[in-house]
Scaffold this motif. Sequence first.
Motif, short mmCIF file in Angstrom:
data_model
loop_
_atom_site.label_atom_id
_atom_site.label_comp_id
_atom_site.label_asym_id
_atom_site.label_seq_id
_atom_site.Cartn_x
_atom_site.Cartn_y
_atom_site.Cartn_z
N ALA A 1 0.83 -1.21 0.00
CA ALA A 1 0.00 0.00 0.00
C ALA A 1 0.86 1.26 0.00
O ALA A 1 1.90 1.32 0.65
CB ALA A 1 -0.92 -0.01 1.21
N ASP A 2 0.40 2.26 -0.73
CA ASP A 2 1.05 3.58 -0.69
C ASP A 2 0.84 4.23 0.67
O ASP A 2 1.67 5.00 1.13
CB ASP A 2 0.49 4.48 -1.79
CG ASP A 2 0.95 4.06 -3.18
OD1 ASP A 2 2.04 3.48 -3.32
OD2 ASP A 2 0.19 4.32 -4.14
N ASP A 3 -0.31 3.94 1.30
CA ASP A 3 -0.64 4.51 2.60
C ASP A 3 -0.64 3.39 3.64
O ASP A 3 -1.62 2.66 3.79
CB ASP A 3 -2.01 5.19 2.54
CG ASP A 3 -2.40 5.86 3.85
OD1 ASP A 3 -1.66 5.70 4.86
OD2 ASP A 3 -3.45 6.53 3.87
N ALA A 4 0.46 3.25 4.35
CA ALA A 4 0.62 2.16 5.31
C ALA A 4 -0.22 2.38 6.57
O ALA A 4 -0.31 1.48 7.41
CB ALA A 4 2.09 2.00 5.69
N ASP B 1 -5.87 -0.57 -2.00
CA ASP B 1 -4.80 0.23 -2.59
C ASP B 1 -3.89 -0.64 -3.46
O ASP B 1 -3.53 -0.26 -4.58
CB ASP B 1 -4.00 0.90 -1.47
CG ASP B 1 -2.97 1.90 -1.99
OD1 ASP B 1 -3.15 2.43 -3.11
OD2 ASP B 1 -1.98 2.14 -1.28
N ILE B 2 -3.53 -1.80 -2.98
CA ILE B 2 -2.66 -2.71 -3.74
C ILE B 2 -3.35 -3.17 -5.02
O ILE B 2 -2.73 -3.19 -6.10
CB ILE B 2 -2.24 -3.91 -2.87
CG1 ILE B 2 -1.32 -3.45 -1.74
CG2 ILE B 2 -1.60 -5.01 -3.71
CD1 ILE B 2 -1.16 -4.46 -0.62
N LEU B 3 -4.61 -3.52 -4.94
CA LEU B 3 -5.33 -3.98 -6.14
C LEU B 3 -5.45 -2.86 -7.16
O LEU B 3 -5.36 -3.09 -8.36
CB LEU B 3 -6.69 -4.54 -5.74
CG LEU B 3 -6.61 -5.81 -4.88
CD1 LEU B 3 -7.99 -6.18 -4.35
CD2 LEU B 3 -5.98 -6.96 -5.64
N VAL C 1 8.46 -3.80 6.26
CA VAL C 1 8.10 -2.59 7.00
C VAL C 1 6.95 -2.96 7.95
O VAL C 1 5.92 -3.48 7.49
CB VAL C 1 7.68 -1.46 6.03
CG1 VAL C 1 7.15 -0.25 6.78
CG2 VAL C 1 8.85 -1.07 5.13
N PRO C 2 7.09 -2.71 9.23
CA PRO C 2 6.09 -3.16 10.20
C PRO C 2 4.67 -2.65 9.92
O PRO C 2 3.70 -3.33 10.25
CB PRO C 2 6.60 -2.62 11.54
CG PRO C 2 8.06 -2.42 11.34
CD PRO C 2 8.24 -2.08 9.89
N GLU C 3 4.51 -1.49 9.32
CA GLU C 3 3.19 -0.92 9.05
C GLU C 3 2.48 -1.61 7.88
O GLU C 3 1.26 -1.50 7.74
CB GLU C 3 3.28 0.58 8.79
CG GLU C 3 3.70 1.40 9.98
CD GLU C 3 5.21 1.34 10.27
OE1 GLU C 3 5.60 1.62 11.42
OE2 GLU C 3 6.00 1.00 9.37
N TRP C 4 3.22 -2.27 7.03
CA TRP C 4 2.60 -2.98 5.92
C TRP C 4 1.86 -4.19 6.47
O TRP C 4 2.40 -4.97 7.24
CB TRP C 4 3.63 -3.45 4.90
CG TRP C 4 4.27 -2.35 4.12
CD1 TRP C 4 3.83 -1.07 3.94
CD2 TRP C 4 5.50 -2.45 3.41
NE1 TRP C 4 4.71 -0.37 3.15
CE2 TRP C 4 5.75 -1.20 2.81
CE3 TRP C 4 6.42 -3.47 3.22
CZ2 TRP C 4 6.87 -0.94 2.03
CZ3 TRP C 4 7.54 -3.22 2.44
CH2 TRP C 4 7.76 -1.97 1.86
#
Length: 120
Positions: free
Chosen positions: A33-36, A46-48, A106-109
């Motif tokens: 995602a661009d916005d984690a 977001d990924i799709l 990245v932990p937020e992902w």
Amino acid sequence: MSKNADISRHLEEERLAGVVVHNGLAYLAGQVADDASLDTEGQTVDILRQIDALLASLGTDKSRILSVQIFLTDIGEIGAMNRAWDAWLDPASKPARATVEAKLAVPEWRVEMTAIAALK
């Protein structure tokens, strides 16, 4: 974009290419995602969206996806991921899919996806 005879690499970064094309197939690097800060469902949406855009840039679309690998940081969130997946999925063109729990870089992902698609 770099080329190696019958292989083309797109969206190259320091360590990877965002997409590699060979023999009529597009191999997408892991998409996050661009916005984690989004929840699992939001990150999946977001990924799709990113996958749709990458495929469109290659002249193909989600109906041509052959397989998807999905990595979730918490497999307990599969329901949230599936809500976004089901809203996006073309029921007439379901890809092969695997979903696993994994620690991401990245932990937020919360979600990462890779895909292989046929070009048109």
